[in-house]
Write an enzyme that holds these catalytic residues in place. Structure first.
Site, short mmCIF file in Angstrom:
data_model
loop_
_atom_site.label_atom_id
_atom_site.label_comp_id
_atom_site.label_asym_id
_atom_site.label_seq_id
_atom_site.Cartn_x
_atom_site.Cartn_y
_atom_site.Cartn_z
N ARG A 1 2.62 -0.90 -7.10
CA ARG A 1 2.01 -1.25 -8.40
C ARG A 1 2.18 -0.10 -9.39
O ARG A 1 2.45 -0.34 -10.58
CB ARG A 1 0.53 -1.59 -8.21
CG ARG A 1 -0.25 -1.80 -9.50
CD ARG A 1 0.33 -2.84 -10.42
NE ARG A 1 0.36 -4.17 -9.83
CZ ARG A 1 0.78 -5.25 -10.46
NH1 ARG A 1 1.25 -5.16 -11.72
NH2 ARG A 1 0.79 -6.43 -9.87
N THR B 1 -11.67 5.09 -1.74
CA THR B 1 -11.83 6.02 -0.63
C THR B 1 -11.51 5.33 0.69
O THR B 1 -12.01 4.23 0.96
CB THR B 1 -13.28 6.55 -0.60
OG1 THR B 1 -13.57 7.18 -1.85
CG2 THR B 1 -13.45 7.57 0.52
N HIS B 2 -10.70 5.96 1.51
CA HIS B 2 -10.30 5.37 2.78
C HIS B 2 -11.42 5.45 3.81
O HIS B 2 -12.28 6.32 3.76
CB HIS B 2 -9.07 6.08 3.35
CG HIS B 2 -7.81 5.78 2.60
ND1 HIS B 2 -6.61 6.39 2.89
CD2 HIS B 2 -7.56 4.92 1.57
CE1 HIS B 2 -5.66 5.93 2.08
NE2 HIS B 2 -6.22 5.05 1.28
N ARG C 1 5.58 5.40 2.30
CA ARG C 1 4.46 6.33 2.40
C ARG C 1 4.24 6.65 3.87
O ARG C 1 4.63 5.85 4.74
CB ARG C 1 3.23 5.64 1.80
CG ARG C 1 1.95 6.43 1.74
CD ARG C 1 0.88 5.52 1.18
NE ARG C 1 -0.39 6.20 0.95
CZ ARG C 1 -1.50 5.58 0.57
NH1 ARG C 1 -1.48 4.26 0.38
NH2 ARG C 1 -2.61 6.26 0.37
N LYS D 1 -7.31 0.38 -6.81
CA LYS D 1 -6.38 1.47 -6.50
C LYS D 1 -7.14 2.79 -6.48
O LYS D 1 -7.96 3.06 -7.36
CB LYS D 1 -5.26 1.53 -7.53
CG LYS D 1 -4.55 0.19 -7.75
CD LYS D 1 -3.90 -0.34 -6.50
CE LYS D 1 -3.22 -1.67 -6.75
NZ LYS D 1 -2.63 -2.23 -5.51
N GLY D 2 -6.87 3.59 -5.46
CA GLY D 2 -7.51 4.89 -5.36
C GLY D 2 -8.86 4.85 -4.68
O GLY D 2 -9.62 5.82 -4.77
N LYS E 1 0.82 -1.22 0.00
CA LYS E 1 0.00 0.00 0.00
C LYS E 1 0.85 1.27 0.00
O LYS E 1 0.42 2.33 0.47
CB LYS E 1 -0.96 0.02 1.19
CG LYS E 1 -1.83 -1.21 1.33
CD LYS E 1 -2.57 -1.56 0.04
CE LYS E 1 -3.55 -0.49 -0.39
NZ LYS E 1 -4.21 -0.83 -1.69
N GLY E 2 2.05 1.16 -0.56
CA GLY E 2 2.91 2.33 -0.65
C GLY E 2 2.90 2.97 -2.03
O GLY E 2 3.24 4.14 -2.19
#
Length: 322
Positions: free
Chosen positions: A83, A288-289, A160, A285-286, A79-80
């Site tokens: 990819r 929403t958290h 990150r 990817k991308g 998750k840094g």
């Protein structure tokens, strides 16, 4: 007297005829030897030339058709932005990269190097072979195993803000296991006392300096390049320029290859000539958290601060996560 003169003349003629005959025979013999040798040499030369051509052809085919162990690895972190780095560097003509994560140095090491080599894409001698498995960075055995393959392997680590990374990690897990406890419950042993649970993998991954110290037992710091996950979003060309420099590649990937996708919130590759669509990372990817209370974020920032400071000092970069 006349008789003696005729007799002498006949003897001279006989000798001349004998010498001429011997001379002619020798000349014929010499020409025959030279001609035969020339023929033999010509045939051998043609045969030798054919063999050389065959060897050259085999060498060309070998250079065009082989799998090589990787020269470089993207070893972390989950998750840094690993990819994105992989997809961006793959457009370089001097790079061939494996698209999937082989997990050789953490899960499949017992399969052997021949199995691992067989997974790699076919490359030219002039091309660099690369693979990505983010879990290597936090696998204790990975540095030793990679060093055993090659002491000269180049290592790329995409880092990150560890708090943002942990939230992203949890968000991904939540999509697969919606019944898991809340982020706060997993992140803290006692939230009122601020006791962070470092046994939770999402928290432990972000303690970068602890993992880096293990790598530095086997690799020089100069063999490692640290990519900023934040700058990869705001300045992808700049970050990828530094990656190309580190890998010894000509800077071919530049600003002209990127555009910012506002829907996803990160850069995408512009449409290649061979495609009708631009290349963006997948739907996962991308995303929403999960929303986390600011007080929780601040507690985690305070927890990570000493680890971050030591990490910045070790790698010689300030990633400005505070």
């Amino acid at each position: 007297m006349a008789h003696r003169f005729l007799s002498s003349t006949n003897r001279f003629s006989a000798r001349f005829a004998f010498i001429f005959t011997v001379s002619l025979s020798c000349t014929y013999l010499c020409y025959s030897i030279i001609f035969c040798r020339s023929t033999i040499m010509t045939n051998q030369g043609k045969k030798l030339l054919g063999e050389l051509n065959n060897c050259a052809s085999l060498e060309v085919r070998s250079a065009l058709d082989k799998s090589a162990l990787p020269n470089a690895l993207i070893v972390g972190v989950k998750k840094g932005g690993t990819r994105a780095v992989l997809e961006f560097i793959r457009i370089h003509p001097d790079v061939r990269a494996l698209g999937t994560e082989p997990h050789f140095f953490d899960r499949n090491y017992d399969r052997g190097l021949d199995w691992y080599r067989g997974l790699m894409p076919r490359t030219l001698d002039s091309q660099l072979t690369l693979e990505k498995t983010p879990s290597y960075f936090v696998t204790r055995e990975a540095p030793r195993r990679i060093s055993s393959m090659s002491h000269e392997t180049k290592l790329i680590v995409v880092v990150r803000n560890p708090v943002t990374r942990a939230i992203s990690d949890y968000t991904q897990t939540l999509t697969k296991k919606p019944d898991i406890p809340t982020f706060e419950e997993l992140a803290f042993k006692n939230i009122s006392l601020g006791l962070v649970d470092t046994s939770w993998n999402a928290i432990r991954i972000g303690m970068y300096i602890l993992h880096l110290e293990n790598w530095l037992q086997y690799f020089r710091l100069s063999q490692m390049h640290f990519v900023s996950g934040e700058r990869l979003i705001t300045d992808p060309a700049g970050e990828m320029g530094r990656v190309q420099d580190f890998l010894g590649l000509k800077r071919i990937i530049t600003d002209k290859h990127f555009y910012f996708n506002r829907t996803k919130g990160f850069p995408c590759l512009k449409k290649p000539e061979s495609s009708s669509q631009p290349r963006c990372l997948g739907k996962s990817k991308g995303r929403t958290h999960v929303q986390i209370e600011q007080e929780v974020i601040e507690q985690l920032q305070e927890f990570y601060r000493p680890f971050n400071i030591k990490f910045f000092e070790t790698v010689g970069q300030d990633f400005k996560w505070d």
